[in-house]
Motif scaffolding. Structure first.
Motif, PDB file in Angstrom:
ATOM      1  N   ARG A   1       0.947  -1.132  -0.103  1.00 42.43           N
ATOM      2  CA  ARG A   1      -0.019   0.009  -0.066  1.00 42.43           C
ATOM      3  C   ARG A   1       0.723   1.374   0.133  1.00 42.43           C
ATOM      4  NH1 ARG A   1      -5.540  -0.246   1.766  1.00 42.43           N
ATOM      5  NH2 ARG A   1      -5.033   1.726   2.922  1.00 42.43           N
TER       6      ARG A   1
ATOM      7  N   ARG B   1     -15.595   2.529  -7.043  1.00 44.86           N
ATOM      8  CA  ARG B   1     -14.111   1.945  -7.152  1.00 44.86           C
ATOM      9  C   ARG B   1     -14.069   0.350  -7.156  1.00 44.86           C
ATOM     10  NH1 ARG B   1     -11.725   3.319  -1.367  1.00 44.86           N
ATOM     11  NH2 ARG B   1      -9.998   2.004  -2.407  1.00 44.86           N
TER      12      ARG B   1
ATOM     13  N   ASP C   1     -11.918  -1.844  -8.002  1.00 44.50           N
ATOM     14  CA  ASP C   1     -10.910  -2.490  -7.432  1.00 44.50           C
ATOM     15  C   ASP C   1     -11.040  -2.712  -6.082  1.00 44.50           C
ATOM     16  OD1 ASP C   1     -10.204   0.161  -6.633  1.00 44.50           O
ATOM     17  OD2 ASP C   1      -7.994  -0.103  -7.253  1.00 44.50           O
ATOM     18  N   TRP C   2     -12.083  -2.027  -5.283  1.00 42.94           N
ATOM     19  CA  TRP C   2     -11.894  -2.137  -3.746  1.00 42.94           C
ATOM     20  C   TRP C   2     -11.786  -3.467  -3.382  1.00 42.94           C
ATOM     21  CZ3 TRP C   2     -16.228  -2.071  -0.075  1.00 42.94           C
ATOM     22  CH2 TRP C   2     -15.954  -2.036   1.328  1.00 42.94           C
TER      23      TRP C   2
ATOM     24  N   SER D   1     -10.056  -6.402  -7.048  1.00 44.01           N
ATOM     25  CA  SER D   1      -8.730  -6.173  -7.648  1.00 44.01           C
ATOM     26  C   SER D   1      -7.706  -5.732  -6.754  1.00 44.01           C
ATOM     27  CB  SER D   1      -8.725  -5.249  -8.899  1.00 44.01           C
ATOM     28  OG  SER D   1      -9.855  -5.855  -9.787  1.00 44.01           O
ATOM     29  N   SER D   2      -8.015  -5.281  -5.443  1.00 40.41           N
ATOM     30  CA  SER D   2      -7.166  -4.884  -4.163  1.00 40.41           C
ATOM     31  C   SER D   2      -6.180  -5.973  -4.303  1.00 40.41           C
ATOM     32  CB  SER D   2      -7.898  -4.583  -3.186  1.00 40.41           C
ATOM     33  OG  SER D   2      -6.932  -4.331  -2.151  1.00 40.41           O
TER      34      SER D   2
ATOM     35  N   GLY E   1     -11.206   0.835   3.691  1.00 36.58           N
ATOM     36  CA  GLY E   1     -11.594   0.950   2.437  1.00 36.58           C
ATOM     37  C   GLY E   1     -13.010   1.786   2.277  1.00 36.58           C
TER      38      GLY E   1
END
Length: 532
Positions: free
Chosen positions: A163, A308, A310-311, A314-315, A360
């Motif tokens: 991150r 979002r 990708d939350w 795809s995170s 998130g």
């Protein structure tokens, strides 16, 4: 008006901080006292003796030990730090240290992700007050709890690296170090290594592939290599003996011994599934899962998932956590037989999921879901505190703690033998007691009944690596080196040959020696002094 509102907020914040501090102090004291009073368990006959044996003996070569070396040296290190000969107390202190590391690790990673002290505290409580941890898995001097904080830290630190926009070589190396230390403490922790190792080649996505190799893969591998040195040492110095103890025993005689089933053991897949259900869907976990659902639903209601995409899917951090969860769940079902503690590793993923989901959420969603987090924490506290407080009445009376009574029992044996004017080893399948009294035990029986009860099932090519005896050969061992005493009374079946030896050689029974545990009441057979 603004000043008044600000003052009220500060007052509320202070009150909350004070309440959390008081609650934390009570939880710490209750936990420590519970650990020191929890019933002695058979597995501790394996993990506690090395604290004394390692003074003069070599692990694996001089006595049987069917696990990777980390836990033996962990407990030995605690004894060196305390300088105390209260062996069981040192072992339980080693587990208490594991609890502190676990709670601190969850708090640190959760705060780094959420930036909320209250939520981080709640996540710690929701995670550690699991019924499994408050029983044998987290209360006894074994290797069941010890690897969990390091596995958690390994994944958590790697998530922080993923991150971060900066290249954190030290943090990445520390992640690899922690993952390897967990494996050194217990081999099942290897379940968390592949997900992180594979992810290192793909994340963070902002880095080019050559940069990921240089700044992620290599530091992770170097940290892992350093953390794994204890295992590498034994693999290089005596690989056949090491593998015979750690792998050969569990896949051979141990599995055959439990083929008929037994108390607390799950052999068939159906039995394993039922055991896993009871652990993974316990009341504390179920409450936490409700919070997870609340977070997901709240995020969806506020359009987070729509804005979002990708939350969740795809995170990178979420992918790593769920890969770690899948890997640890799979590995939990591999050993046969299975015991409750084998299903503990997946539980470390719960605090990571909670922290990532909360991180998130936007500020409005956080305000909506915070009451659910706090309510869930209160429910888990209400469920757990009665059990956690079971021994709180003994907090200021350490002489009454179980660990003190076990030490006193060992000292009583030593005094009885001194009074009887006999010297020599003590033959027993519960070596903690004589070792607590500073007495010698037979190397073949030094780590309890585990090698002894499977010895007659062990093929010769494997048995040559073990320092052990068996029910059919123990008499020969005792004839060669007669014991000063035999401590019996805890397993009539396995102790039958020892009892027969004592009775046929005129050993004098001494009852009421003050040793009682969940397996029975100790009966000491003392060798008559010469001339009697």
């Amino acid at each position: 008006m603004h000043t008044l509102i600000k003052h009220r907020e500060e007052t509320t914040s202070t009150l909350i901080a004070g309440a959390l501090a008081v609650a934390s102090a009570y939880l710490v004291v209750s936990l420590a006292v519970r650990i020191m009073n929890y019933d002695l368990r058979r597995d501790e006959a394996l993990y506690v003796p090395p604290m004394r044996l390692l003074d003069e003996s070599t692990l694996y070569k001089d006595f049987f030990y069917n696990h990777v070396p980390g836990s033996a040296w962990w407990f030995y290190g605690v004894r060196q730090l305390t300088g105390s000969d209260h062996l069981l107390m040192n072992g339980r202190l080693g587990v208490l240290a594991g609890w502190f590391i676990f709670a601190a690790a969850i708090g640190f990673i959760s705060f780094a992700l959420t930036r909320s002290r209250l939520v981080s505290w709640c996540i710690v409580v929701l995670s550690v007050l699991n019924p499994l941890f408050l029983t044998e898995t987290g209360m006894t001097a074994t290797n069941n709890l010890l690897p969990l904080p390091f596995s958690f830290l390994g994944i958590g630190l790697f998530i922080l690296v993923m991150r971060s926009s900066r290249r954190r070589l030290v943090l990445t190396g520390a992640a690899g170090l922690c993952l390897s230390v967990a494996v050194v403490l217990k081999i099942s922790a290897v379940a968390f290594v592949p997900p992180v190792a594979i992810a290192a080649f793909f994340f963070p996505r902002a880095l080019s592939f050559p940069d990921r190799i240089k700044h992620i893969v290599l530091p992770l591998a170097i940290g892992g290599l350093v953390g794994g040195l204890p295992i590498l040492f034994y693999l290089v110095s005596d690989p056949a003996r090491f593998l015979a103890h750690v792998v050969g025993y569990h896949t051979g005689p141990h599995a055959r011994y439990w083929q008929g089933g037994g108390e607390g053991a799950a052999v068939s897949l159906a039995e394993k599934v039922l055991l896993a259900r009871d652990i993974w869907l316990s009341n504390a976990v179920a409450v936490s899962l409700v919070v997870v659902v609340a977070m997901v639903l709240t995020g969806s209601q506020l359009g987070i998932a729509l804005r979002r995409t990708d939350w969740l899917l795809s995170s990178g951090p979420v992918i790593v956590v769920f890969a770690a969860l899948a890997s640890s769940v799979f590995l939990s079902f591999v050993p046969t037989p299975a015991f409750p503690q084998y299903f503990a590793p997946p539980l470390i993923c719960l605090p990571l999921i909670l922290a990532l989901l909360f991180a998130g959420l936007d500020s409005n969603a956080r305000k909506q879901v915070l009451p659910a987090v706090v309510a869930a924490t209160i429910v888990v506290l209400a469920i757990s505190i009665p059990r956690l407080s079971q021994f709180i009445g003994t907090a200021v009376h350490p002489q009454h703690w179980l660990v003190s009574r076990v030490h006193d029992g060992g000292m009583a044996i030593a005094q009885l033998l001194e009074k009887a004017r006999v010297q020599g080893k003590v033959a027993t399948l519960v070596p903690i007691y004589p070792l607590e009294g500073g007495l010698e035990v037979y190397p073949e029986l030094a780590t309890g009944p585990f090698a002894y009860r499977t010895a007659d099932l062990t093929p010769p090519d494997l048995a040559r690596f073990y320092r052990m005896t068996s029910p059919t050969r123990v008499r020969q061992l005792l004839d060669t080196d007669p014991p000063a005493a035999l401590l019996l009374g805890f397993d009539a079946s396995l102790e039958a040959p020892l009892l027969a030896y004592a009775e046929s050689n005129g050993y004098v029974p001494v009852e009421n020696i003050g040793i009682t545990n969940r397996y029975g009441t100790g009966l000491l057979y003392v060798r008559p002094a010469q001339g009697e």
